[in-house]
Write an enzyme that holds these catalytic residues in place. Structure first.
Site, mmCIF file in Angstrom:
data_model
loop_
_atom_site.group_PDB
_atom_site.id
_atom_site.type_symbol
_atom_site.label_atom_id
_atom_site.label_comp_id
_atom_site.label_asym_id
_atom_site.label_seq_id
_atom_site.Cartn_x
_atom_site.Cartn_y
_atom_site.Cartn_z
ATOM 1 N N HIS A 115 24.125 -20.571 -75.668
ATOM 2 C CA HIS A 115 22.697 -20.447 -74.869
ATOM 3 C C HIS A 115 21.876 -21.221 -75.699
ATOM 4 O O HIS A 115 21.880 -21.210 -77.097
ATOM 5 C CB HIS A 115 22.465 -18.954 -74.711
ATOM 6 N N ASP A 192 26.773 -13.745 -81.165
ATOM 7 C CA ASP A 192 25.747 -13.499 -79.954
ATOM 8 C C ASP A 192 26.603 -12.692 -78.883
ATOM 9 O O ASP A 192 27.429 -13.254 -77.922
ATOM 10 C CB ASP A 192 25.421 -14.684 -79.598
ATOM 11 N N GLN A 195 25.776 -11.048 -73.944
ATOM 12 C CA GLN A 195 26.542 -11.010 -72.585
ATOM 13 C C GLN A 195 27.606 -10.224 -72.694
ATOM 14 O O GLN A 195 28.317 -9.710 -71.479
ATOM 15 C CB GLN A 195 26.709 -12.182 -72.021
ATOM 16 N N LYS A 218 19.459 -6.047 -71.756
ATOM 17 C CA LYS A 218 20.550 -6.560 -70.947
ATOM 18 C C LYS A 218 21.309 -5.495 -70.862
ATOM 19 O O LYS A 218 22.911 -5.539 -70.607
ATOM 20 C CB LYS A 218 21.201 -7.973 -71.475
ATOM 21 N N CYS A 357 19.599 -21.942 -69.262
ATOM 22 C CA CYS A 357 19.616 -22.064 -70.836
ATOM 23 C C CYS A 357 20.753 -22.569 -71.688
ATOM 24 O O CYS A 357 20.987 -22.210 -72.850
ATOM 25 C CB CYS A 357 18.870 -20.939 -71.415
#
Ligand SMILES: Cc1ncc(COP(=O)(O)O)c(C=O)c1O
Length: 401
Positions: A115, A192, A195, A218, A357
């Site tokens: 991203h 990261d 997600q 999220k 993104c």
């Protein structure tokens, strides 16, 4: 799984809504909305400041929230920094990390599926510190090419920063493998987890990640709160990111000293109300169980892939049900993703369309963008059926073959 839509008031106020965009932001359960409202109604006062009951109570709840998040990923409380979002967590590192990297380390390794939040800060970092960026490529099956990773992660690598789960394909990356490979070469690893946090149980101790970032919004929590986990010994070596109130030990007109992490990184008034309501979001996930949530999403993802595949002209961007979680992308021959999403919107179906993104990834795939379907605990087979039926309508409207 029993229909969980009743937990989410958004569905009460938006009749017939099919929400397939949880990768962009989750919907919030009533318990989180109540926690936020209750805090402002009953307990609000600025934290850390007041020598009075209300402020002490707010401070205690803020500290409890940090503890809850730490427990959720098996970290220690003092390893959890509260930021604004994943982007700020990664930027915090990109402004502080240079001081702790050995001088013989000249390269940074990312992946081709990052991203922008985990790409642009490192481009800037590389420019400022004269380091070179290298990328682990993706294969034709939308996975990482691990044999290539073995070549480019070497003695020159300062750190690897990579996503756990792709926000475009849903691919679950083998972060354990990359962490082990990197540590053998004395390189740090930043994960990261934006997600993965609501889909895959994360144990930072077992994982041995050096840093890990994710966002409250999220994971059913309020907006305006991000999390950065860092190993204590590393956080202690990093300089502060932002300077001001709340992070100082001693200040004179020409010199200041700073308190320990994590507060060292939390200058100014935090989004404390939202941080406190994040506790309810973690509790929501814990009550439902991440294993149950992800099993439900897997079943739905499998159902979606199976049925989307039957549509002529469709291309699915996903590595397969056993290698992915909760996200898939698709394109339809001759249809622009924005047109497809706009027509689906007329049917009250919310999907995401565009580059997500991930502009360089789209360029690599030679497409302007994709349509992205992302799932959550409240989605049902009926939602997928509505999507499939509506795609047939899209094809008729756009006169696609
Ligand atoms: C993989 C990934 N990383 C980082 C981000 C950025 O998250 P935020 O906008 O909460 O900072 C996103 C958001 O979609 C994402 O999907």
């Amino acid at each position: 799984m029993q229909d969980k839509k009743k937990d989410f008031p958004i569905f009460k106020y938006n009749n017939n809504l099919v929400y397939l965009d949880s990768a962009a932001t989750s919907q919030r359960p009533q318990s989180v909305i109540d926690a936020l409202k209750n805090f402002y109604e009953r307990d609000n006062a600025n934290i850390h400041r007041g020598i009075y009951t209300l402020s002490e109570r707010a401070t205690e709840k803020y500290n409890q929230a940090r503890k809850k998040v730490a427990e959720f990923i098996n970290a220690n409380e003092n390893e959890i920094i509260l930021t604004k979002n994943t982007t700020e967590s990664l930027n915090l590192l990109s402004y502080t990390l240079h001081g702790i990297l050995p001088k013989n380390k000249t390269e940074i390794v990312l992946t081709e599926m990052e991203h922008h939040s985990n790409l642009v800060p490192w481009q800037q970092f590389a420019k400022r510190n004269n380091l070179k960026l290298k990328f682990i490529p993706i294969t034709d099956n939308y996975e990482l090419d691990y044999s290539h990773a073995e070549k480019i992660i070497n003695e020159k690598t300062a750190f690897v920063s990579m996503t756990h789960v792709s926000n475009v394909f849903g691919t679950i990356n083998d972060i354990e493998k990359i962490i082990s490979l990197s540590h053998k070469k004395n390189a740090l690893v930043i994960i990261d987890a934006a997600q993965s946090i609501t889909h895959i149980p994360i144990d930072v101790k077992k994982l041995d990640a050096d840093f890990l970032a994710f966002s409250s919004h999220k994971m059913f929590g309020p907006t305006g709160v991000g999390i950065l986990y860092g190993k204590k010994n590393l956080l202690d070596k990093l300089p502060p990111f932002l300077f001001g109130g709340g992070m100082i030990e001693n200040v004179s007109y020409d010199f200041s000293t700073f308190i320990q992490s994590p507060e060292k990184f939390e200058a100014g008034t935090q989004n404390y109300g939202e941080v406190i309501a994040l506790t309810a979001a973690v509790e929501y996930i814990q009550n439902k169980s991440l294993h149950v949530i992800s099993a439900h999403e897997k079943e739905l993802l499998s159902y979606a892939i199976e049925n989307l595949k039957k549509i002529k002209g469709i291309k699915i961007y996903n590595p397969g049900i056993n290698k992915s979680i909760s996200v898939l992308s698709f394109t339809i021959n001759g249809g622009h993703p924005h047109d497809i999403a706009a027509i689906l919107n007329e049917e009250n179906i919310a999907i995401r369309a565009g580059h997500h993104c991930c502009m360089p990834l789209m360029k690599k795939l030679k497409i302007p963008g994709t349509c992205r379907v992302s799932l959550s605990i409240f989605n049902t087979k009926e939602d997928i059926d509505r999507l499939i039926t509506s795609i047939t309508k899209v094809k008729t409207t756009l006169q696609l073959q």
